[in-house]
Design a protein around this motif. Structure first.
Motif, mmCIF file in Angstrom:
data_model
loop_
_atom_site.group_PDB
_atom_site.id
_atom_site.type_symbol
_atom_site.label_atom_id
_atom_site.label_comp_id
_atom_site.label_asym_id
_atom_site.label_seq_id
_atom_site.Cartn_x
_atom_site.Cartn_y
_atom_site.Cartn_z
ATOM 1 N N HIS A 44 0.877 -1.171 0.000
ATOM 2 C CA HIS A 44 0.000 0.000 0.000
ATOM 3 C C HIS A 44 0.909 1.214 0.000
ATOM 4 O O HIS A 44 1.705 1.409 0.913
ATOM 5 C CB HIS A 44 -0.918 0.016 1.222
ATOM 6 C CG HIS A 44 -1.686 1.291 1.352
ATOM 7 N ND1 HIS A 44 -1.519 2.175 2.379
ATOM 8 C CD2 HIS A 44 -2.604 1.859 0.523
ATOM 9 C CE1 HIS A 44 -2.310 3.215 2.195
ATOM 10 N NE2 HIS A 44 -2.972 3.060 1.087
ATOM 11 N N VAL A 46 1.418 5.426 -0.583
ATOM 12 C CA VAL A 46 0.884 6.766 -0.779
ATOM 13 C C VAL A 46 1.701 7.384 -1.910
ATOM 14 O O VAL A 46 2.885 7.627 -1.759
ATOM 15 C CB VAL A 46 0.984 7.595 0.510
ATOM 16 C CG1 VAL A 46 0.521 9.015 0.266
ATOM 17 C CG2 VAL A 46 0.146 6.934 1.597
ATOM 18 N N ILE A 49 1.344 13.183 -2.059
ATOM 19 C CA ILE A 49 0.931 14.084 -0.971
ATOM 20 C C ILE A 49 1.259 15.463 -1.506
ATOM 21 O O ILE A 49 2.428 15.823 -1.626
ATOM 22 C CB ILE A 49 1.729 13.836 0.326
ATOM 23 C CG1 ILE A 49 1.550 12.390 0.801
ATOM 24 C CG2 ILE A 49 1.296 14.808 1.415
ATOM 25 C CD1 ILE A 49 2.351 12.053 2.057
ATOM 26 N N THR B 96 1.396 10.418 5.834
ATOM 27 C CA THR B 96 2.804 10.195 5.517
ATOM 28 C C THR B 96 2.916 9.184 4.381
ATOM 29 O O THR B 96 1.933 8.529 4.018
ATOM 30 C CB THR B 96 3.549 9.630 6.736
ATOM 31 O OG1 THR B 96 3.144 8.258 6.906
ATOM 32 C CG2 THR B 96 3.234 10.418 8.003
ATOM 33 N N PRO B 97 4.107 9.059 3.835
ATOM 34 C CA PRO B 97 4.315 8.065 2.778
ATOM 35 C C PRO B 97 3.947 6.646 3.213
ATOM 36 O O PRO B 97 3.658 5.798 2.390
ATOM 37 C CB PRO B 97 5.806 8.177 2.489
ATOM 38 C CG PRO B 97 6.166 9.567 2.887
ATOM 39 C CD PRO B 97 5.291 9.884 4.065
ATOM 40 N N GLU B 98 3.912 6.400 4.517
ATOM 41 C CA GLU B 98 3.551 5.061 5.001
ATOM 42 C C GLU B 98 2.041 4.900 5.112
ATOM 43 O O GLU B 98 1.561 3.820 5.469
ATOM 44 C CB GLU B 98 4.203 4.791 6.359
ATOM 45 C CG GLU B 98 5.677 4.441 6.272
ATOM 46 C CD GLU B 98 6.527 5.649 5.931
ATOM 47 O OE1 GLU B 98 6.252 6.736 6.475
ATOM 48 O OE2 GLU B 98 7.429 5.523 5.092
ATOM 49 N N GLY B 99 1.299 5.959 4.861
ATOM 50 C CA GLY B 99 -0.153 5.878 4.956
ATOM 51 C C GLY B 99 -0.690 6.945 5.885
ATOM 52 O O GLY B 99 0.059 7.729 6.463
ATOM 53 N N ALA B 100 -2.003 6.958 6.019
ATOM 54 C CA ALA B 100 -2.643 7.929 6.900
ATOM 55 C C ALA B 100 -2.591 7.388 8.332
ATOM 56 O O ALA B 100 -3.206 6.369 8.629
ATOM 57 C CB ALA B 100 -4.080 8.159 6.452
ATOM 58 N N ASN D 47 6.344 7.715 -4.513
ATOM 59 C CA ASN D 47 5.546 7.195 -3.394
ATOM 60 C C ASN D 47 5.846 7.895 -2.082
ATOM 61 O O ASN D 47 5.303 7.533 -1.052
ATOM 62 C CB ASN D 47 5.757 5.696 -3.226
ATOM 63 C CG ASN D 47 7.121 5.374 -2.658
ATOM 64 O OD1 ASN D 47 8.122 5.702 -3.291
ATOM 65 N ND2 ASN D 47 7.179 4.755 -1.495
#
Lengths: 264, 264, 264, 264
Positions: A44, A46, A49, B96-100, D47
């Motif tokens: 997964h 992101v 941003i 963040t790039p790791e997710g919300a 990413n």
């Protein structure tokens, strides 16, 4: 099979909702979900941003890269074949690199039915079944009896082995052994008109199979190929088990993956 | 918001199912689904077609690579911010790039509610709305009135612009203009306690916005950030429209993507 | 920087090839390569094994899903910024979700230069450096001296820490500590006109940095942002070390990823 | 085959570098590269764009999702088989969903050799060859003669059809026809000891083949399976053509994809 889900059946199933409490049986999707060691861990990401021109405003976007048979998923009809045939006599040649040209998961649609959960480790007084335990038809009947539920035609039957956490924590040994339903359960499914069988383990059925002569995944072959039913794997049945919920309205809303073989 | 989906509300919603007919509002997933030209077309790959040792037997596996905001999807709360804040005052730094790390879609859970579809091109006697048409609160009220449905607190409101096919066939121009709801609809949503708003277009709201001074995606900012509601995009409302189905039990079963920003 | 790679320099570099033996410094790509635990393991998928109409004939296709900074890779100029600036004063805003609009790796082109490998653990009589060891300019000079090689302007300098196997076998602790070059090496690079610095570890420089006040990745900031040079990480220098090869023709053929930030 | 690349040959090849000018023959990687319509467009995703605690500092990371046979690539030995055999008699069963267990591209290593480019449209006085043109051995010989170059054993031979731009601009029709080398070129390759054959088109060879009875991709079958050679596709030969560069040092640095079938 899913043709059995007539409007009448759907309305009947809605009648089962008596408490309004919703249990989500799906595992987390991403790095954390259970996944067999032979498959890849899902990504997964992101991928964006960004901030727009008005300071303090912005947005984000994400991406999912996943094997359709990782984490909680439905096995579609094109997942398995024998005699070079899929369900309904379709040639296995229809399963091509471009997807399943027959028996693709885009045909499944919503599943709305009566659901029954059978808790086998509870029946045995165990936290989880031992690795080489093959769940028999008799055990399914005993569990139903001791839980006070009937098995009715068209039910979605979910079998608990107690291994959900073992898989989710990455503690299941890659080579097996994993408990699951015995090959002899196929006849039981047929006799009870059960077309959707789920479990909290990697393959619903015991792995490796009870006898080598059975070939690989004999329950898959019967359920998907011969009966045109479905299997649902890596279900999280822990909350149902804890609250002794054995009979319920079961709903699944499968992604309509064109030519798909499995559905996350 | 979804705290409003109490067991009582859920039971009440089930009462709306009167005909037992199921409409799938999701677009196909894979190469064929609608996708905005700024995003990537999804990949569906068959990554394994193998044959086991018994001749004629075998199986297949597949993979999905998709942007979470391509095709039919839910926008999660972490999708948009202003004043450097997400819903509930959480800092945008949590995305963040790791997710919300806050407001991730894993918190959404099942959505079971009353649904209402408002067919604006039908109200206007058009096949689809023109590109620069901003749907106003008055038009929503008129459509509801002419369709004979009330808008009730907690409803899932789905707005039809007639653009589903335009997007699905790749005929929507990349730069806009796409019709959608006006910025003035936000007040209407608040007044009606509407927390889930969907449409058959790329962004629910008109794009680009009605006035440049509004910044990018003003309805997103209000609905997701200020009200803590959700948006559902690229819904296929064609069958509902054709059959004049305006009031229904709405069910969504979101994938529980850990830290997710959108849900395919 | 790479403007220094004039035809004359290239011809001069070719003159260094004296034995005709080729050493591949790249790690395996796929599940096996070294990768920092904060990044995803690469996927290599066979997405098609098919058979054509003439029996016995067929073909296969595959797919690679990889982070550009996993396994052996070059860090591009857009990988790091400070003062909101990339190299050459370009705004960090040019690094967008669509890629690096300035300083993208598509500008790198082939790298053909003199290469020098400095084996620090050998200098110290160790198999590998301890986790908190920061390699100093003096150590680089001592290694060059004891190895009998000069450092010349424009050289590609590769520093061995002995940690390649540690990373490749997944034995490096996720949180650090990893040995690497000290912040003080930046001045040394500048004085020697060294624009490409590589190492057999995850970040070339020591991680975490020697002092918290230095911020994150201080050598990256100087090398990429201030000097416009490059870093090459996770190089397999084991064979060079074993055969005491310290001076050589260095060639890299970077994938021309449009807007890329790193290159596998 | 690549065993022929002895240190002596490598040293000899370096002797061909006379001007120090570097030509990059690889296409851009990402959304822009040439790709056959039956394959997926590559994804290049940023990413992560993050900012560290010291204001103004930060970094970015990216991801590549690509088919190994999209854009400029080498076809590995496991890409094709007939008689259920790969090169060297290995069973086609070694090509499994987990990768090529034999003949994987990780065995290729660096390619350093003499290169010759044969410009067929130039020979014909055309901008590009017509769609159904099969390049014959005679044409290869004529082009070499008119260009004043010899073909020597072990050469990397690159054939220009003039179709690079056609593919790169997405103007090649999905179903064919594409010009390329004739089936009769196989004998010519064998006679000249040519083990690496490249072109600026999708499949090196003409597609569809000259006669249906030849089956799919006859040149692939001979070159990869029978001769153990390689094919390089989608090469950008435009700059070489423009500057009339016909003889050169050819270098390729293949990614070492474990079990790989093609190399981007």
């Amino acid at each position: 099979m899913l043709n059995l889900l007539t409007p009448e059946r759907v309305m009947e199933s809605f009648g089962l909702a008596s408490a309004g409490k919703v249990y989500s049986l799906g595992a987390p999707v991403g790095r954390d979900g259970p996944v067999h060691a032979s498959r890849n861990t899902s990504w997964h990401l992101v991928n964006s941003i960004n901030n727009d021109s008005s300071p303090g405003s912005g947005g984000a976007d994400d991406v999912l890269v996943t094997q359709c048979h990782a984490s909680t998923h439905i096995d579609g009809l094109a997942h398995i074949w024998h005699g070079r045939q899929l369900f309904n006599g379709h040639s296995a040649d229809y399963v091509t690199p471009e997807g399943a040209q027959r028996c693709g998961v885009e045909n499944i649609g919503w599943i709305i039915s009566r659901g029954v959960m059978l808790d086998i480790p509870k029946l045995k007084g165990l936290e989880r079944l031992p690795g080489r335990h093959a769940v028999t038809p008799d055990e399914l009947d005993e569990a139903a009896f001791s839980q006070g539920v009937d098995i009715l035609p068209g039910d979605v039957v979910l079998v608990r082995t107690g291994w959900y956490k073992t898989f989710a924590m990455g503690e299941a040994d890659m080579g097996g052994d994993y408990p699951g339903v015995s090959r002899t359960v196929c006849r039981w499914l047929y006799d009870h008109d059960i077309l959707i069988l789920g479990a909290d383990n990697v393959a619903v059925e015991i792995y490796p199979p009870e006898a080598e002569s059975l070939g690989i995944l004999p329950v898959h072959k019967t359920q998907l190929r011969d009966l045109g039913g479905y299997l649902v794997e890596f279900l999280n049945l822990e909350e149902l088990a804890k609250e002794n919920v054995y009979e319920f309205l079961f709903i699944a809303a499968p992604l309509r993956i064109t030519g798909g073989i499995g559905i996350p």
